[in-house]
Structures are given as structure tokens and as C-alpha cells.
Design a protein around this motif. Structure first.
Motif, PDB file in Angstrom:
ATOM      1  N   SER A 319       0.708  -1.095   0.051  1.00 38.15           N
ATOM      2  CA  SER A 319      -0.335   0.099   0.477  1.00 38.15           C
ATOM      3  C   SER A 319       0.709   0.919   0.147  1.00 38.15           C
ATOM      4  N   HIS A 320       0.328   2.205   0.131  1.00 40.54           N
ATOM      5  CA  HIS A 320       1.061   3.944   0.008  1.00 40.54           C
ATOM      6  C   HIS A 320       1.742   3.966   1.477  1.00 40.54           C
ATOM      7  N   TYR A 321       2.227   2.831   2.270  1.00 40.05           N
ATOM      8  CA  TYR A 321       2.929   3.306   3.723  1.00 40.05           C
ATOM      9  C   TYR A 321       4.081   2.880   3.960  1.00 40.05           C
ATOM     10  N   THR A 322       4.663   3.425   4.400  1.00 38.04           N
ATOM     11  CA  THR A 322       5.962   2.406   4.629  1.00 38.04           C
ATOM     12  C   THR A 322       6.816   2.197   6.178  1.00 38.04           C
ATOM     13  N   PRO A 323       7.306   1.161   6.653  1.00 33.15           N
ATOM     14  CA  PRO A 323       7.805   1.033   7.880  1.00 33.15           C
ATOM     15  C   PRO A 323       8.015   2.213   8.593  1.00 33.15           C
ATOM     16  N   GLU A 458      -7.160   1.674   8.201  1.00 32.52           N
ATOM     17  CA  GLU A 458      -8.150   0.625   7.619  1.00 32.52           C
ATOM     18  C   GLU A 458      -7.409   1.626   6.479  1.00 32.52           C
ATOM     19  N   ALA A 459      -7.238   2.055   6.282  1.00 32.54           N
ATOM     20  CA  ALA A 459      -7.043   3.390   5.027  1.00 32.54           C
ATOM     21  C   ALA A 459      -5.315   2.518   4.091  1.00 32.54           C
ATOM     22  N   GLN A 460      -4.360   2.208   4.702  1.00 33.68           N
ATOM     23  CA  GLN A 460      -3.786   1.481   3.526  1.00 33.68           C
ATOM     24  C   GLN A 460      -4.408   0.267   3.452  1.00 33.68           C
ATOM     25  N   THR A 461      -5.766  -0.754   3.521  1.00 32.40           N
ATOM     26  CA  THR A 461      -6.687  -1.650   3.002  1.00 32.40           C
ATOM     27  C   THR A 461      -7.104  -1.877   1.956  1.00 32.40           C
ATOM     28  N   ILE A 462      -7.414  -0.517   2.269  1.00 31.93           N
ATOM     29  CA  ILE A 462      -8.846  -0.129   1.194  1.00 31.93           C
ATOM     30  C   ILE A 462      -7.727   0.107   0.308  1.00 31.93           C
ATOM     31  N   LEU A 463      -6.935   1.427  -0.347  1.00 26.68           N
ATOM     32  CA  LEU A 463      -5.902   0.709  -1.407  1.00 26.68           C
ATOM     33  C   LEU A 463      -4.881  -0.647  -1.566  1.00 26.68           C
ATOM     34  N   ALA A 464      -4.775  -0.901  -0.656  1.00 28.02           N
ATOM     35  CA  ALA A 464      -4.300  -2.652  -1.753  1.00 28.02           C
ATOM     36  C   ALA A 464      -5.272  -3.277  -2.429  1.00 28.02           C
TER      37      ALA A 464
END
Length: 506
Positions: A319-323, A458-464
Motif C-alpha cells: 500500500s502507499h505506506y512505509t515501515p 483501514e486506509a492502507q487496506t482500502i488502497l491495497a
């Protein structure tokens, strides 16, 4: 470039002569003095030195936390910490932030920091004529009040749960009113280092601020220089020759192995915020079909992309997120590599024989290499991707970012916590999902960190699941520096070269 073995011989001879001349004490003193100075290499020279008026990350990499400070700051773990504001209170409705400001803080020109200065900085960032690169993050502020010299009150139009985080960014640096206009060339801040000089095309020199307000910090460096070297081969040469002590962001992963066996230099691999994604035009066929986007995601073997694009250095993302980011979830398993399933899903979407499209790829090495790897992977499921090299930034900004005239593109997004770009309208993805937008609104409605992290998940999951872009990998922070240099950040939750804790050890 190579190095002459005679350099070591000459140094040994000089040292021997010093001993024979009875100058050992002087040599030792010189070596000791050198340990309070550092030269840091950077690939890109900033066009200016004021992070409150321009966006390029190189500005903050020189000035943030070195020259300039904010009401809050972001630490090496990405956590919000107090800085020029020593504490704060948030009203129950989330609409009033009351900051208790530090006293006894002075700018490098001797001007005292107080609430009027803080108000000036915030009003300057949010004003009608502001050119602050993050002006939108100040939009929630309705009024800025100064009940007394050590109290600042921000009253908001609507809750902004991320406000304390944004106030820690380089763009939120507190500036001194009389010197603010000249900060682009002669920056004046409250930080641990003062600006000394800027030799355009070469380096920026800083010196320790003997009057630094934070007495809990024990500065070990007397001077620091940021030296600008764009060519990767020249970067490696400067490191090996000792002309630079550190390159916190070494630009050529293919050259990292050349440092193996070097007894003086160490290589440190960390995380950045540079998310490499292949964005798709969600309103243009066939990318308007979610099944097509999902199929393309399953056609991508992220591990192979990282190997081919960046010599195996990088962290796959789903998703559009980093560790580095708060509430990070590893979602690479939502649509893992499976060429057979990808082909079947394409057929289900009405493309049993695939289709042809063009990717507009910037000229940067990572973008070109990634595009070539993706081209081969898509061919395996019958999809033909043509590569059109697009000059970055000018043409890419005009054609892709502003006009959204493209099928697919690829770029590394550098801003921390910028998942909100998928809710911006317009934005080049042309992605619209009211459910996603609602989640981000809820983030801003709460100031509870745990609650925010759950919502970010939740936002990450929607994008994924929706795949508005192909989420590929996070570019690493490839640091190469002298093994005796300690205190440089290994990871990069925000683009920076913070020198506060940097020191030499024997």
C-alpha cells in the motif's frame, strides 16, 4: 575513478617524519581537533536554504534541526516530540491548541523567541500570499492568539488530528521576522548550528551555536560542511579518499559492493519515505476497471523488481505506506505475485488476449529500471507496455501531475505520511473512493494516537484492495560513512541530516 596506493605511503612517510622531528604531540592535537568537524556528502544541492518557502527535500536535509527548529519535532523513530513548545493542551472538542513556549530561546542573530514570533511564522505560512510548500496543512487554523509572551493559542475551524505532526516538519520551522526574507541565502534559526557560508556548486558550512538553548544536548561537533557531489562514481571516490566523512544517502546501489572490505567505511541500510509506485489513470480505460488493476498487481513479483531496479536494496510494500509510518501494515499478501491468476482475472475483465498501453517514466535510474522489469512481467500475462521516457520534473509535472494525460507512470513519493494524496481532488491518479476519504476525515477528527493508527490501517487496506497504483517498494536509505562517526540517523522518517547527536569515537 580509482585510487592511488601511493596516498597511504605518503601519509605514513609524513607521520614518520613528524615523529623524528619530535612533533608527535602536535600531530595528535591536530587529529583530535579534526574529530570535531565533519563533511557530509549530498547528491543534490538545494536551490535555497529556507524550507518554509520551497518544497525540495534537499533544503531540509541541510537546515532542518541543524539551523531551523519548530514548535514540535519528529525524532529518529518518527515520533512527535516537543521542541520550541515545551508542552501543549488540546481542548476536548479538538478545536483549541494551547502551547506553552520555551523561554530563554534566542535566534542566531540574538533576537528572542516568543509567542509573537511563533504567530508571525504560522501566519506567514498560512497567509493568502504564502508560498509555503505545505500551506494546506495550515488551512484548518482559524486564529492565532498570543495571550502572553510564553503562550500561543491556535483556534481551528475543524479538528486536525495530525496538526502536531505537521508542525514538526521543515516547512513549519519557526523563523525570525526581520531575517525571514533573507533565509533563502542566509538562514537564521534557533538550532544547534549557525549558518557560516554557502559556496554555490560546492558546499554549505555550519558552525556550532555556542548559545544553543537546549543544554540537555551535548554538541560534539564544532563545524560541519555539506558537500554536493552529484555523480555516483565521484561520491564513491570522495568517500574512499576521505574527502567526505559520510554520505547518508549514497546514490548508486550498484556501487555498494565496492565498499566491501574497506576497514574504515561502514555501510548502513535503513528505511526512507520514498515509496516507488506505478500510478494508473483510474478514469482511463482499461485502468478504470478495478479487476484490471488487481491483475496487473498480481503480475508483479516485487522481489524481482527490487533486485532489478535497485540491486536488491529496498522493502516491498502493499500500500502507499512505509515501515517508518505510524500504524504500518504489511499488505504485500493482498495481491501477491501469481501470473496465472493475473491472466485469469484479466480474461474475466474482458481482456483474454491482454492489451497495450504506455508508461510515462521519468529519466531517473530507478524509474527506468523498474519500468523495464515491469515490461517483462506484463508480457508474461499478454500485456504490452511501451515505455516513454518523460523528463522530470518539468514535463512529468505538466503532463502527468497537472494534466493527468497518461495511462501509467512511475515515481517515488517522498513526503512522509502522504497517503492522503489518494483523497485529493484533483490528483493525477483520478482515484475516487468516498469510503477512503471518510477514513482520512476520521483521522483528523481524533487526536488519539492509537485511534489514528487503527484508521491509517483501514486506509492502507482500502488502497491495497482497490490498487489505484501498483505499490512496489520503499527505496532504502543507503548510508556509507566512516565507522568512527556515530549519531547519524540510520532510518529516515523525514528527509533530514540531523547533526545534533553526531560525534566521533576512537
Amino acid at each position: 575513478m580509482t585510487f592511488l596506493g601511493s596516498a597511504t605511503t605518503l601519509k605514513s612517510a609524513a607521520f614518520g617524519l613528524a615523529i623524528s622531528a619530535g612533533l608527535l604531540l602536535g600531530q595528535t592535537s591536530a587529529e583530535a581537533a579534526a574529530k570535531t568537524a565533519i563533511t557530509v556528502g549530498m547528491a543534490i544541492e538545494p536551490a535555497g536554504l529556507d524550507p518554509t518557502v520551497a518544497a525540495p527535500v534537499a533544503i531540509g536535509q541541510v537546515t532542518w534541526q541543524n539551523i531551523f527548529e519548530g514548535l514540535t519535532t519528529i525524532d529518529k523513530d518518527g515520533k512527535i516530540k516537543p521542541q520550541l513548545a515545551e508542552s501543549w493542551q488540546i481542548s476536548p472538542d479538538g478545536l483549541t491548541y494551547t502551547f506553552k513556549l520555551r523561554q530563554g530561546v534566542k535566534f542566531h542573530n540574538g533576537v528572542a523567541f516568543d509567542s509573537s514570533v511563533a504567530k508571525f511564522s504560522i501566519d506567514r505560512a498560512r497567509g493568502a500570499d504564502s508560498i509555503n510548500p505545505q500551506k494546506r496543512y495550515f488551512a484548518s487554523i482559524d486564529t492565532v492568539e498570543t495571550p502572553d509572551a510564553s503562550t500561543l493559542v491556535l483556534k481551528l475551524k475543524q479538528p486536525a488530528g495530525s496538526l502536531l505532526y505537521w508542525l514538526g516538519w521543515p516547512s513549519s520551522s519557526i523563523v525570525e521576522p526581520k531575517s525571514a526574507a533573507d533565509n533563502k541565502t542566509t538562514p537564521i534559526g534557533t538550532g544547534p548550528f549557525k549558518f557560516v557560508s554557502w559556496s554555490k556548486g560546492s558546499k554549505v558550512d555550519l558552525a556550532r551555536n555556542a548559545d544553543y538553548w537546549n543544554k540537555a544536548v551535548s554538541l560534539k561537533l564544532d563545524t560541519a560542511a555539506f558537500r554536493f557531489i552529484s555523480d555516483p562514481q565521484a561520491q564513491a571516490a570522495a568517500l574512499k579518499a576521505g574527502d567526505v566523512d559520510a554520505f547518508p544517502e549514497f546514490g548508486a546501489p550498484e556501487l555498494i559492493k565496492s565498499f566491501e572490505g574497506d576497514k574504515r567505511l561502514t555501510t548502513v541500510i535503513g528505511n526512507t519515505e520514498l515509496k516507488v509506485v506505478a500510478g494508473m489513470n483510474n478514469t482511463r480505460k482499461p485502468f478504470s476497471d478495478k479487476k484490471v488493476r488487481q491483475a496487473l498487481m498480481m503480475a508483479v513479483d516485487r522481489a524481482t523488481v527490487v533486485e532489478g531496479a535497485w540491486s536488491g536494496f529496498g522493502t516491498p510494500i502493499g500500500s502507499h505506506y512505509t515501515p517508518n509510518d505510524r500504524g504500518y501494515k504489511d499488505l504485500t499478501g493482498v495481491y501477491p505475485y501469481d501470473a496465472a491468476k493475473a491472466k485469469a482475472l484479466l480474461a474475466e475483465a474482458g481482456f483474454p488476449n491482454g492489451f497495450t498501453f504506455t508508461i510515462k517514466a521519468p529519466q531517473m535510474a530507478y524509474a527506468q529500471r523498474t519500468s523495464q522489469v515491469l515490461q517483462a512481467m506484463f508480457a508474461e500475462i499478454g500485456v504490452t507496455m511501451n515505455i516513454e521516457t518523460t523528463e522530470f520534473p518539468a514535463k512529468w509535472v505538466a503532463d502527468v501531475l497537472k494534466a493527468a494525460d497518461y495511462d501509467m507512470t512511475i515515481v517515488a513519493h517522498a513526503e512522509p505520511m502522504d497517503i492522503d494524496i489518494y483523497s485529493r481532488d484533483p490528483y493525477y491518479f483520478n482515484y475516487k473512493n468516498p469510503a477512503f476519504n471518510d477514513v482520512l476525515k476520521k483521522v483528523e477528527m481524533t487526536s488519539d494516537a492509537a485511534g489514528q493508527e487503527k484508521l491509517y490501517g483501514e486506509a492502507q487496506t482500502i488502497l491495497a484492495n482497490d490498487v489505484p497504483a501498483l505499490f512496489l517498494f520503499v527505496m532504502p536509505k543507503l548510508g556509507v560513512w566512516d565507522g568512527k562517526v556515530k549519531g547519524l540517523w540510520e532510518n529516515e522518517p523525514i528527509p533530514s541530516n540531523v547533526l545534533t547527536d553526531v560525534h566521533w569515537v576512537e
